[in-house]
Design an enzyme around this catalytic site. Structure first.
Site, PDB file in Angstrom:
ATOM      1  N   GLU A   1       0.860  -1.184   0.000  1.00 44.11           N
ATOM      2  CA  GLU A   1       0.000   0.000   0.000  1.00 44.11           C
ATOM      3  C   GLU A   1       0.902   1.242   0.000  1.00 44.11           C
ATOM      4  O   GLU A   1       1.985   1.236   0.611  1.00 44.11           O
ATOM      5  CB  GLU A   1      -0.842  -0.013   1.290  1.00 44.11           C
TER       6      GLU A   1
ATOM      7  N   ASN B   1      -6.918   6.440  -1.467  1.00 39.99           N
ATOM      8  CA  ASN B   1      -5.827   5.510  -1.209  1.00 39.99           C
ATOM      9  C   ASN B   1      -6.072   4.361  -2.192  1.00 39.99           C
ATOM     10  O   ASN B   1      -7.007   3.571  -2.005  1.00 39.99           O
ATOM     11  CB  ASN B   1      -5.904   5.031   0.257  1.00 39.99           C
TER      12      ASN B   1
ATOM     13  N   LYS C   1      -9.424   2.348  -1.638  1.00 44.10           N
ATOM     14  CA  LYS C   1      -9.628   1.806  -0.286  1.00 44.10           C
ATOM     15  C   LYS C   1     -10.954   2.267   0.324  1.00 44.10           C
ATOM     16  O   LYS C   1     -11.253   3.463   0.351  1.00 44.10           O
ATOM     17  CB  LYS C   1      -8.465   2.248   0.608  1.00 44.10           C
TER      18      LYS C   1
ATOM     19  N   GLU D   1      -5.857   8.766   7.865  1.00 47.95           N
ATOM     20  CA  GLU D   1      -6.387   8.385   6.544  1.00 47.95           C
ATOM     21  C   GLU D   1      -7.771   8.975   6.310  1.00 47.95           C
ATOM     22  O   GLU D   1      -8.108   9.323   5.177  1.00 47.95           O
ATOM     23  CB  GLU D   1      -6.423   6.866   6.406  1.00 47.95           C
TER      24      GLU D   1
ATOM     25  N   CYS E   1      -4.919  -2.864   3.020  1.00 43.21           N
ATOM     26  CA  CYS E   1      -4.599  -2.730   4.440  1.00 43.21           C
ATOM     27  C   CYS E   1      -5.768  -3.008   5.395  1.00 43.21           C
ATOM     28  O   CYS E   1      -6.161  -4.149   5.548  1.00 43.21           O
ATOM     29  CB  CYS E   1      -3.965  -1.370   4.699  1.00 43.21           C
TER      30      CYS E   1
ATOM     31  N   ASN F   1       0.406  -0.960   5.525  1.00 45.57           N
ATOM     32  CA  ASN F   1       1.336  -0.216   6.384  1.00 45.57           C
ATOM     33  C   ASN F   1       0.730  -0.310   7.777  1.00 45.57           C
ATOM     34  O   ASN F   1      -0.242   0.405   8.071  1.00 45.57           O
ATOM     35  CB  ASN F   1       1.407   1.265   5.995  1.00 45.57           C
TER      36      ASN F   1
END
Ligand code: ING
Length: 304
Positions: A46, A110, A127, A146, A172, A197
């Site tokens: 990612e 993302n 994402k 995020e 993720c 991550n």
């Protein structure tokens, strides 16, 4: 058997000051190593091109946008696409996407893409499960913003017919949600590619820090087994800008078994020959949805 030789290409820390070109060189070196070991597909983490910037509260939009890609491929990432074509490789990687929508609005996601052996984008995912928080929470040793920097993905969980199989992606935190794998499973995904991550330290529940590797593999192994799919999970790992990120990149069989796992916290390649036909052992039997699944009973799953 329908064999696809897959490499997980784990990345070690990326300092804030490291240029995209430098990271692309590291990624190309991992591609070369994977290709020399017979890989046909290489999976990267990612947000693979930069440091994990959501760990910081950044106020100036210019500083934030420095971490985003406005085109793919770009001048800095073009060499990666060219290397893959030269090596006859497909590859997937994550990056921060800044784009204009039909109404000319700027959107930020993302994102991850799967790129075919001729350099064409075969699949794109944005994402959906954004973890963390949206405001500066100064009690935290580091942020996880995020929800501040990205919008929730608007492409759903697509599955593409590619490389001789049915391939899906997630990113993720998505891997922790059973819905992610089930939506892909209901589309008969045979292979799920994902990057992550994941900090060792989880400020809201520090007593769980020692469980991060366990929860990482638990989530992906469950997702693989319960949907009869191969799962490739690839870390950005190591001590990055003062934050320890877990490693544990791995390739998981449809039975839920870990077929190979990285053993360092740096740039590392593992390779497995994945027989996509093995998905049938699970999808035709224990998780034969047509025979055993009871969707009439699951209404709560989609209620707000
Ligand atoms: N990172 C983490 C993840 O879901 C996190 C956030 C860490 C959630 C630890 C829970 C526990 O793996 C990203 N980028 O989603």
């Amino acid at each position: 058997s329908r064999n696809l030789v897959i490499a997980a290409a784990q990345l070690g820390p990326i300092p804030r000051a490291e240029s995209r070109s430098s990271v692309v060189i590291r990624m190309m070196q991992l591609m070369e190593k994977a290709a020399s070991r017979g890989a046909e597909l290489v999976v990267f983490p990612e947000l693979a091109l930069t440091t994990f910037f959501p760990r910081w509260y950044l106020q100036d939009q210019k500083d934030i946008d420095a971490f985003f890609e406005t085109q793919m491929p770009s001048e800095e990432t073009q060499p990666l696409f060219e290397a893959a074509i030269r090596l006859g490789l497909s590859f997937s990687f994550g990056y921060a996407e800044k784009t204009q929508d039909a109404k000319g609005e700027t959107r930020r996601f993302n994102t991850s893409v799967l790129v075919g052996p001729s350099g064409e984008v075969l699949l794109k995912y944005r994402k959906i499960h954004l973890p963390g928080h949206s405001d500066h929470e100064i009690w935290r040793p580091f942020q996880h913003l995020e929800k501040r920097y990205f919008e929730v993905g608007d492409l759903g969980f697509p599955v593409a017919e590619a490389l001789g199989g049915r391939i899906g992606m997630c990113i993720c935190n998505d891997r922790r949600w059973p819905e992610t794998f089930r939506i892909l499973g209901l589309q008969r995904a045979e292979l799920v590619l994902l990057g992550y991550n994941t900090p060792v330290h989880y400020p809201p529940a520090p007593d769980h820090d020692h469980l991060q590797d366990f929860h990482n593999h638990l989530s992906m192994q469950a997702g693989a087994y319960q949907n009869g799919a191969w799962v490739v999970g690839v870390a950005k790992a190591g001590h990055e800008e003062g934050c320890d990120l877990i490693g544990g990149s791995c390739i998981i069989a449809p039975t839920g078994e870990i077929a190979a796992k990285c053993v360092t916290l740096g740039d590392e390649v593992i390779v497995v020959e994945c027989d996509l036909d093995r998905c049938r052992e699970i999808q035709d039997n224990i998780f034969n949805f047509a025979a055993h699944r009871q969707p009439d009973q699951y209404g709560l799953l989609v209620e707000k």
